[in-house]
Design a protein around this motif. Structure first.
Motif, PDB file in Angstrom:
ATOM      1  N   TYR A   8       7.499  -1.730   3.658  1.00  0.00           N
ATOM      2  CA  TYR A   8       6.986  -0.655   4.500  1.00  0.00           C
ATOM      3  C   TYR A   8       6.952  -1.005   5.985  1.00  0.00           C
ATOM      4  CZ  TYR A   8       5.313   0.358  -0.203  1.00  0.00           C
ATOM      5  OH  TYR A   8       5.221   0.537  -1.568  1.00  0.00           O
ATOM      6  N   TYR A  59      -1.448  -0.759   1.691  1.00  0.00           N
ATOM      7  CA  TYR A  59      -0.697  -0.073   2.752  1.00  0.00           C
ATOM      8  C   TYR A  59      -0.612   1.426   2.455  1.00  0.00           C
ATOM      9  CZ  TYR A  59       3.191   1.684   5.501  1.00  0.00           C
ATOM     10  OH  TYR A  59       3.967   2.446   6.337  1.00  0.00           O
ATOM     11  N   LEU A  60      -0.287   1.757   1.212  1.00  0.00           N
ATOM     12  CA  LEU A  60      -0.142   3.169   0.848  1.00  0.00           C
ATOM     13  C   LEU A  60      -1.473   3.914   0.951  1.00  0.00           C
ATOM     14  CD1 LEU A  60       2.287   2.744  -2.177  1.00  0.00           C
ATOM     15  CD2 LEU A  60       2.834   3.712   0.077  1.00  0.00           C
ATOM     16  N   SER A  61      -2.569   3.226   0.673  1.00  0.00           N
ATOM     17  CA  SER A  61      -3.879   3.876   0.804  1.00  0.00           C
ATOM     18  C   SER A  61      -4.181   4.195   2.269  1.00  0.00           C
ATOM     19  CB  SER A  61      -4.986   3.003   0.192  1.00  0.00           C
ATOM     20  OG  SER A  61      -5.247   1.862   0.992  1.00  0.00           O
ATOM     21  N   PHE A  63      -1.629   4.708   4.473  1.00  0.00           N
ATOM     22  CA  PHE A  63      -0.599   5.704   4.787  1.00  0.00           C
ATOM     23  C   PHE A  63      -1.085   7.117   4.461  1.00  0.00           C
ATOM     24  CE2 PHE A  63       3.106   8.302   3.786  1.00  0.00           C
ATOM     25  CZ  PHE A  63       3.963   8.029   4.847  1.00  0.00           C
ATOM     26  N   PHE A  64      -1.793   7.241   3.322  1.00  0.00           N
ATOM     27  CA  PHE A  64      -2.289   8.565   2.910  1.00  0.00           C
ATOM     28  C   PHE A  64      -3.727   8.812   3.364  1.00  0.00           C
ATOM     29  CE2 PHE A  64       1.213   7.811  -0.100  1.00  0.00           C
ATOM     30  CZ  PHE A  64       1.931   8.977   0.117  1.00  0.00           C
ATOM     31  N   LEU A 147      -0.805   5.312  -6.711  1.00  0.00           N
ATOM     32  CA  LEU A 147      -0.295   4.341  -5.738  1.00  0.00           C
ATOM     33  C   LEU A 147       0.139   3.024  -6.377  1.00  0.00           C
ATOM     34  CD1 LEU A 147      -2.600   4.869  -2.635  1.00  0.00           C
ATOM     35  CD2 LEU A 147      -0.477   6.006  -3.284  1.00  0.00           C
ATOM     36  N   LEU A 150       3.541   3.922  -7.730  1.00  0.00           N
ATOM     37  CA  LEU A 150       4.445   4.173  -6.613  1.00  0.00           C
ATOM     38  C   LEU A 150       4.904   2.862  -5.985  1.00  0.00           C
ATOM     39  CD1 LEU A 150       5.783   6.216  -4.664  1.00  0.00           C
ATOM     40  CD2 LEU A 150       3.666   6.159  -3.308  1.00  0.00           C
ATOM     41  N   ASP A 151       3.964   1.951  -5.735  1.00  0.00           N
ATOM     42  CA  ASP A 151       4.349   0.699  -5.076  1.00  0.00           C
ATOM     43  C   ASP A 151       5.238  -0.169  -5.949  1.00  0.00           C
ATOM     44  OD1 ASP A 151       3.933  -1.351  -2.789  1.00  0.00           O
ATOM     45  OD2 ASP A 151       3.544  -2.470  -4.632  1.00  0.00           O
ATOM     46  N   ILE A 171       8.446   7.812   0.444  1.00  0.00           N
ATOM     47  CA  ILE A 171       6.993   7.975   0.613  1.00  0.00           C
ATOM     48  C   ILE A 171       6.665   9.038   1.660  1.00  0.00           C
ATOM     49  CG2 ILE A 171       6.461   5.651  -0.194  1.00  0.00           C
ATOM     50  CD1 ILE A 171       5.795   4.921   2.696  1.00  0.00           C
TER      51      ILE A 171
END
Length: 201
Positions: A8, A59-61, A63-64, A147, A150-151, A171
């Protein structure tokens, strides 16, 4: 503190508790645990750690733009994993692959460092005992995107294609509607399903 997270890129965690958790012995231990449980030669030449995956979910947490407790759950969701990851499930004939999830509470209540960190920040540790029910964005139902799924899907795919732009394209197509991750573009959704089915074979 800033972290470089493949595939990412760079992101910054501003919350002190997040940085303290990342630097805790519990999370640092995950650097020594292979996500896939097998040497790279047995899995498409791919090898990465539970630590990398956990920071990817974190990171995704970000990102959203999810709440602090969900970010903490992102960091903690794999702490109960042992050596060989899900391979151990087959050795003990636990074919639901939920051995580590079932042992989350037993693991957390013995971890004094984590308990102190959470208590100092008025975070209730009890909510992390059951990730599936309490943090559906992180673990959630099997039929829905979360997530964690997804990751690890995109992470394996990244090590196959070595193209972070393709990962970011996927993403960036996701939005949250009614507390569910939804793809805006049908073709990208179909591509993700194809990738997920491939790595799950």
């Amino acid at each position: 503190m800033k972290y470089e997270i493949k595939p990412y890129g760079l992101f910054e965690a501003s919350e002190e508790i997040i940085n303290n958790l990342i630097n805790s012995k519990t999370i640092q231990r995950l650097k020594k645990i292979n996500q896939l449980g097998l040497p790279a030669k047995w899995h498409y030449g791919i090898e990465f750690s539970r630590y990398e995956h956990s920071l990817g979910v974190l990171y995704l947490s970000y990102f959203f733009n999810l709440d602090l407790n969900t970010k903490i759950a992102a960091i903690l969701h794999d702490v109960a994993h042992t050596a060989f990851s899900h391979v151990i499930d087959y050795l003990i004939e636990n074919y639901d692959e939920d051995y580590h999830e079932k042992n989350m509470k037993a693991y957390l209540i013995k971890d004094k460092e984590l308990i102190v960190l959470l208590m100092e920040n008025n975070i209730d540790i009890n909510q992390f005992y059951d990730m599936h029910n309490n943090f559906k964005f992180i673990k959630g139902e099997d039929r829905l995107l979360n997530l964690d799924r997804l990751d690890y899907t995109l992470r394996e795919y990244y090590y196959m294609i070595n193209d972070s732009k393709e990962i970011l394209k996927i993403i960036n197509d996701l939005i949250i509607i009614d507390n569910k991750f939804i793809f805006k573009n049908k073709q990208i959704a179909e591509k993700f399903i194809k990738i997920y089915n491939h790595i799950s074979e």
